[in-house]
Design a protein around this motif. Structure first.
Motif, PDB file in Angstrom:
ATOM      1  N   LYS A   1     -23.227 -36.098 -14.026  1.00 56.31           N
ATOM      2  CA  LYS A   1     -22.468 -34.844 -14.006  1.00 56.31           C
ATOM      3  C   LYS A   1     -23.373 -33.630 -13.768  1.00 56.31           C
ATOM      4  O   LYS A   1     -23.216 -32.568 -14.375  1.00 56.31           O
ATOM      5  CB  LYS A   1     -21.664 -34.664 -15.304  1.00 56.31           C
ATOM      6  N   ARG A   2     -24.314 -33.768 -12.858  1.00 56.47           N
ATOM      7  CA  ARG A   2     -25.186 -32.673 -12.476  1.00 56.47           C
ATOM      8  C   ARG A   2     -24.601 -32.037 -11.207  1.00 56.47           C
ATOM      9  O   ARG A   2     -24.334 -32.733 -10.222  1.00 56.47           O
ATOM     10  CB  ARG A   2     -26.604 -33.180 -12.197  1.00 56.47           C
ATOM     11  N   VAL A   3     -24.442 -30.730 -11.211  1.00 58.71           N
ATOM     12  CA  VAL A   3     -23.735 -30.051 -10.131  1.00 58.71           C
ATOM     13  C   VAL A   3     -24.386 -30.283  -8.773  1.00 58.71           C
ATOM     14  O   VAL A   3     -23.701 -30.591  -7.795  1.00 58.71           O
ATOM     15  CB  VAL A   3     -23.658 -28.528 -10.416  1.00 58.71           C
ATOM     16  N   ASN A   4     -25.700 -30.140  -8.690  1.00 62.03           N
ATOM     17  CA  ASN A   4     -26.350 -30.226  -7.387  1.00 62.03           C
ATOM     18  C   ASN A   4     -27.040 -31.576  -7.142  1.00 62.03           C
ATOM     19  O   ASN A   4     -27.754 -31.742  -6.164  1.00 62.03           O
ATOM     20  CB  ASN A   4     -27.369 -29.095  -7.210  1.00 62.03           C
ATOM     21  N   ASP A   5     -26.813 -32.518  -8.041  1.00 62.05           N
ATOM     22  CA  ASP A   5     -27.267 -33.897  -7.842  1.00 62.05           C
ATOM     23  C   ASP A   5     -26.038 -34.782  -8.009  1.00 62.05           C
ATOM     24  O   ASP A   5     -25.863 -35.431  -9.036  1.00 62.05           O
ATOM     25  CB  ASP A   5     -28.349 -34.274  -8.863  1.00 62.05           C
ATOM     26  N   PRO A   6     -25.169 -34.788  -6.999  1.00 61.53           N
ATOM     27  CA  PRO A   6     -23.824 -35.345  -7.172  1.00 61.53           C
ATOM     28  C   PRO A   6     -23.816 -36.810  -7.590  1.00 61.53           C
ATOM     29  O   PRO A   6     -24.679 -37.606  -7.210  1.00 61.53           O
ATOM     30  CB  PRO A   6     -23.203 -35.179  -5.772  1.00 61.53           C
ATOM     31  N   ASP A   7     -22.799 -37.137  -8.382  1.00 64.10           N
ATOM     32  CA  ASP A   7     -22.576 -38.517  -8.792  1.00 64.10           C
ATOM     33  C   ASP A   7     -22.101 -39.334  -7.602  1.00 64.10           C
ATOM     34  O   ASP A   7     -21.640 -38.800  -6.587  1.00 64.10           O
ATOM     35  CB  ASP A   7     -21.535 -38.581  -9.915  1.00 64.10           C
ATOM     36  N   GLY A   8     -22.199 -40.654  -7.730  1.00 66.74           N
ATOM     37  CA  GLY A   8     -21.784 -41.533  -6.657  1.00 66.74           C
ATOM     38  C   GLY A   8     -21.248 -42.839  -7.185  1.00 66.74           C
ATOM     39  O   GLY A   8     -20.804 -42.930  -8.337  1.00 66.74           O
ATOM     40  N   PHE A   9     -21.303 -43.878  -6.362  1.00 66.94           N
ATOM     41  CA  PHE A   9     -20.858 -45.209  -6.740  1.00 66.94           C
ATOM     42  C   PHE A   9     -22.114 -46.064  -6.909  1.00 66.94           C
ATOM     43  O   PHE A   9     -22.700 -46.523  -5.930  1.00 66.94           O
ATOM     44  CB  PHE A   9     -19.923 -45.782  -5.679  1.00 66.94           C
TER      45      PHE A   9
ATOM     46  N   TRP B   1     -34.624 -31.681  -9.757  1.00 64.03           N
ATOM     47  CA  TRP B   1     -34.968 -30.267  -9.988  1.00 64.03           C
ATOM     48  C   TRP B   1     -34.200 -29.736 -11.187  1.00 64.03           C
ATOM     49  O   TRP B   1     -32.974 -29.879 -11.264  1.00 64.03           O
ATOM     50  CB  TRP B   1     -34.683 -29.456  -8.739  1.00 64.03           C
ATOM     51  N   TRP B   2     -34.897 -29.101 -12.091  1.00 65.49           N
ATOM     52  CA  TRP B   2     -34.332 -28.742 -13.386  1.00 65.49           C
ATOM     53  C   TRP B   2     -34.369 -27.251 -13.704  1.00 65.49           C
ATOM     54  O   TRP B   2     -33.879 -26.822 -14.751  1.00 65.49           O
ATOM     55  CB  TRP B   2     -35.084 -29.502 -14.492  1.00 65.49           C
ATOM     56  N   LEU B   3     -34.925 -26.425 -12.821  1.00 71.40           N
ATOM     57  CA  LEU B   3     -35.137 -25.020 -13.154  1.00 71.40           C
ATOM     58  C   LEU B   3     -34.299 -24.085 -12.293  1.00 71.40           C
ATOM     59  O   LEU B   3     -33.728 -24.484 -11.282  1.00 71.40           O
ATOM     60  CB  LEU B   3     -36.617 -24.669 -12.993  1.00 71.40           C
ATOM     61  N   ASP B   4     -34.271 -22.822 -12.699  1.00 70.62           N
ATOM     62  CA  ASP B   4     -33.572 -21.757 -11.987  1.00 70.62           C
ATOM     63  C   ASP B   4     -34.606 -20.954 -11.192  1.00 70.62           C
ATOM     64  O   ASP B   4     -35.475 -20.302 -11.780  1.00 70.62           O
ATOM     65  CB  ASP B   4     -32.843 -20.850 -12.985  1.00 70.62           C
ATOM     66  N   ASN B   5     -34.515 -21.015  -9.860  1.00 67.33           N
ATOM     67  CA  ASN B   5     -35.511 -20.336  -9.032  1.00 67.33           C
ATOM     68  C   ASN B   5     -35.506 -18.825  -9.202  1.00 67.33           C
ATOM     69  O   ASN B   5     -36.497 -18.162  -8.870  1.00 67.33           O
ATOM     70  CB  ASN B   5     -35.300 -20.678  -7.560  1.00 67.33           C
ATOM     71  N   LYS B   6     -34.411 -18.271  -9.692  1.00 59.60           N
ATOM     72  CA  LYS B   6     -34.368 -16.825  -9.893  1.00 59.60           C
ATOM     73  C   LYS B   6     -35.394 -16.369 -10.922  1.00 59.60           C
ATOM     74  O   LYS B   6     -35.760 -15.191 -10.964  1.00 59.60           O
ATOM     75  CB  LYS B   6     -32.959 -16.404 -10.327  1.00 59.60           C
ATOM     76  N   LYS B   7     -35.867 -17.303 -11.743  1.00 60.59           N
ATOM     77  CA  LYS B   7     -36.851 -16.979 -12.764  1.00 60.59           C
ATOM     78  C   LYS B   7     -38.262 -17.360 -12.330  1.00 60.59           C
ATOM     79  O   LYS B   7     -39.206 -17.290 -13.120  1.00 60.59           O
ATOM     80  CB  LYS B   7     -36.498 -17.698 -14.063  1.00 60.59           C
ATOM     81  N   LEU B   8     -38.409 -17.802 -11.066  1.00 63.05           N
ATOM     82  CA  LEU B   8     -39.699 -18.269 -10.563  1.00 63.05           C
ATOM     83  C   LEU B   8     -40.149 -17.412  -9.386  1.00 63.05           C
ATOM     84  O   LEU B   8     -39.378 -16.592  -8.873  1.00 63.05           O
ATOM     85  CB  LEU B   8     -39.584 -19.741 -10.145  1.00 63.05           C
ATOM     86  N   ASP B   9     -41.373 -17.642  -8.930  1.00 61.86           N
ATOM     87  CA  ASP B   9     -41.905 -16.840  -7.824  1.00 61.86           C
ATOM     88  C   ASP B   9     -41.834 -17.579  -6.493  1.00 61.86           C
ATOM     89  O   ASP B   9     -42.547 -17.240  -5.555  1.00 61.86           O
ATOM     90  CB  ASP B   9     -43.337 -16.407  -8.111  1.00 61.86           C
TER      91      ASP B   9
END
Length: 572
Positions: free
Chosen positions: A162-170, A358-366
């Motif tokens: 249930k990760r938004v940008n790592d979609p579930d599959g079969f 990937w586990w982080l928010d790029n808005k908080k990174l450089d």
């Protein structure tokens, strides 16, 4: 040179037999079309006793499996490499692009890592996230039905998270973590780095009668003799042949250009047969390029005519532009608690059992976009060399290790399996100034003009690699380990491998709605030529922090369905 013309006319000519070419072959042949598959290398079947290398000892290899003379080592079954005798390529200025070519039926799918990740909703709309690059003209919802089909047809193990940008599959059942991976999980969790079961296209349970189940020999890089891992030949092309479909294989055939008729439509291809070095032509109603992003660009750029003076489909001038590869860097950690391990078989599949998406928010990174972490180590069968580096252990641990004879043997036993590796694989930004083009002064041994490359990493990718090493060091210390090697500095691009080294090059025939700013449309059809399609990674508008193969497969299936419908309507 006299051109020898074939009298056969195919519904579809497919150039390349890797992921995209294999999927197009399966779908189009199953629909009843007469298909020709052009492959630059020889026929290959890992179940053939004369070609099989699985379950052989390292000492049976002429070079003990060493990769010093042949990329990936003798037993990788990779016919080809970054450098192929007689098939040069050049770099412009101080560019250091390394171009991997596979020359065998099934292409790179015979020796890849089988990491089978879907792109997520955010990956198709990168510009919306950070203003960089361009959005794809399609979204995840357009590709999801085909991802689902690919999962079910080929088989992939994993877990729904249930990760938004790592979609579930079969998913098939995922193998449990091995000891070195349990240490990684412990270290990663202390750093709040997510860890989930890997998603690899290896069968952990039977899905049909044509393919076996993984028996954990750990040698997927040699291609599986029971077809338990995904390779294009064994899982797509052979089944298409077995079904009684009309498919002819043209192996050892170097395609040089797509030919056109007086109306500007494609009517076939020219190729050189390696056995006799003669030039041949083959006729077809539709041409599908799947030779790999750079090879397909090369074919199109070499397909010049009065109607297409800059190359077929190149009215935008963008073929070869926006080339980009995944970022990559690696680090190893010595874990003292893993010394003098008990010897038992936990080899597992030929790849990682867990990984960190990937586990982080790029808005908080450089830096923009993200990367995933792959883990390696364990007690698998060593090939030439074992990852045992006495100089490194002496330097970083202050130990006296190595020598020769019995002392060396005992030290190898003591330390083998005590090193864990981490590899970062990330997304770079597509830029027009990174490109490949035809070299005006060089041809290969078949007389075909070769490519030259212009490619530079930007600060986006350098900062991403710096972050990878900082993460590796933190996780390594959390494991109770000693990180080997000094962190590479700015003068070393923070450890970034040369572009091309990760073998994920994409973007050279980019997809888009506007013919002025793209090469193919949303169905991977050339804007300029209605019966030519590109189904490798060339149409990718952007890479993700994922391996591209599953997306190549899904888009190739989607494009093949479109071709079938257009042929039914007599539009092609």
């Amino acid at each position: 040179m006299q051109i020898i013309e074939s009298q056969k006319i195919y519904d579809v000519i497919i150039v390349g037999s890797g992921a995209g070419g294999g999927m197009a072959t399966k779908v189009l042949v199953d629909a009843g079309l007469k298909v020709a598959v052009m492959e630059a290398g020889p026929f290959f079947d890992p179940a053939n006793p004369e070609q099989r290398t699985q379950l052989k000892w390292p000492y049976e290899s002429p070079r003990r499996g060493a990769g010093t003379q042949r990329d990936f080592g003798e037993f990788d079954m990779a016919y080809g490499g970054w450098n192929i005798e007689g098939e040069p390529y050049n770099n412009i200025g101080d560019t250091q692009f390394d171009w991997f070519r596979s020359r065998m039926l099934g292409g790179r799918t015979n020796h890849w890592g089988r990491i089978s990740l879907r792109f997520g909703p955010q990956d198709f709309k990168g510009k919306d996230r950070d203003g960089l690059g361009e959005n794809w003209p399609i979204g995840y919802e357009d590709v999801k039905p085909y991802y689902d089909k690919v999962d079910k047809l080929i088989g992939v193990f994993g877990s729904n998270e249930k990760r938004v940008n790592d979609p579930d599959g079969f998913f098939l059942p995922a193998p449990k973590p091995r000891l070195h991976e349990l240490y990684y999980i412990k270290g990663a969790k202390k750093s709040n780095v997510d860890v989930i079961p890997s998603r690899l296209s290896i069968l952990t349970k039977r899905i049909n009668n044509d393919r076996g189940v993984c028996f954990f020999c750990g040698q997927c890089n040699r291609s599986c003799s029971v077809y338990a891992d995904f390779s294009s030949g064994s899982c797509l092309i052979f089944p298409a042949q077995k079904s009684g479909g009309q498919v002819d294989l043209y192996v050892n055939s170097m395609v040089s250009e797509v030919t056109i008729d007086q109306n500007g439509k494609a009517n076939g291809v020219k190729y050189v047969k390696k056995e006799d070095r003669q030039q041949y032509s083959l006729k077809g109603k539709v041409v599908v390029l799947a030779a790999s992003a750079c090879s397909s660009a090369r074919i199109l750029l070499n397909s010049k005519s009065e109607k297409h003076p800059n190359g077929l489909g190149n009215s935008s001038g963008l073929i070869g532009k926006y080339l980009h590869d995944s970022t990559g860097t690696d680090r190893a950690v010595f874990v003292p608690e893993l010394m003098n391990r008990k010897r038992y078989n936990e080899d597992g599949v030929g790849g990682l059992h867990v990984y960190s998406p990937w586990w982080l928010d790029n808005k908080k990174l450089d830096f923009p976009r993200g990367y995933h972490i792959e883990i390696w180590g364990g007690m698998g069968m060593p090939s030439y060399g074992t990852g045992f580096d006495p100089n490194g252990l002496n330097k970083y641990l202050g130990l006296t290790v190595g020598g020769y004879g019995n002392g060396l043997r005992e030290d190898v036993k003591k330390f083998y399996g005590s090193v864990i590796g981490m590899s970062g694989r990330g997304e770079s930004i597509a830029r027009k100034e990174n490109y490949c083009e035809i070299d005006p002064t060089t041809v290969d041994e078949f007389g075909i003009p070769v490519l030259r490359f212009n490619y530079k990493w930007s600060d986006f990718e350098r900062k991403q690699s710096k972050h990878m090493h900082e993460t590796f060091e933190e996780i390594g210390h959390n494991m109770g380990g000693v990180v080997l090697g000094d962190a590479p500095g700015k003068d070393q691009n923070y450890g970034l491998l040369n572009p091309g080294r990760i073998i994920h090059e994409v973007g050279t025939t980019r997809m888009g709605s506007d013919p002025k700013t793209s090469v193919v449309n949303e169905f991977e059809r050339l804007h300029d030529v209605e019966n030519v399609f590109v189904v490798d990674a060339g149409p990718f508008v952007s890479q993700a922090d994922k391996n591209p193969t599953w997306t190549i497969l899904a888009l190739a299936w989607r494009t093949s369905d479109f071709i079938i419908e257009e042929l039914k309507k007599q539009n092609l």
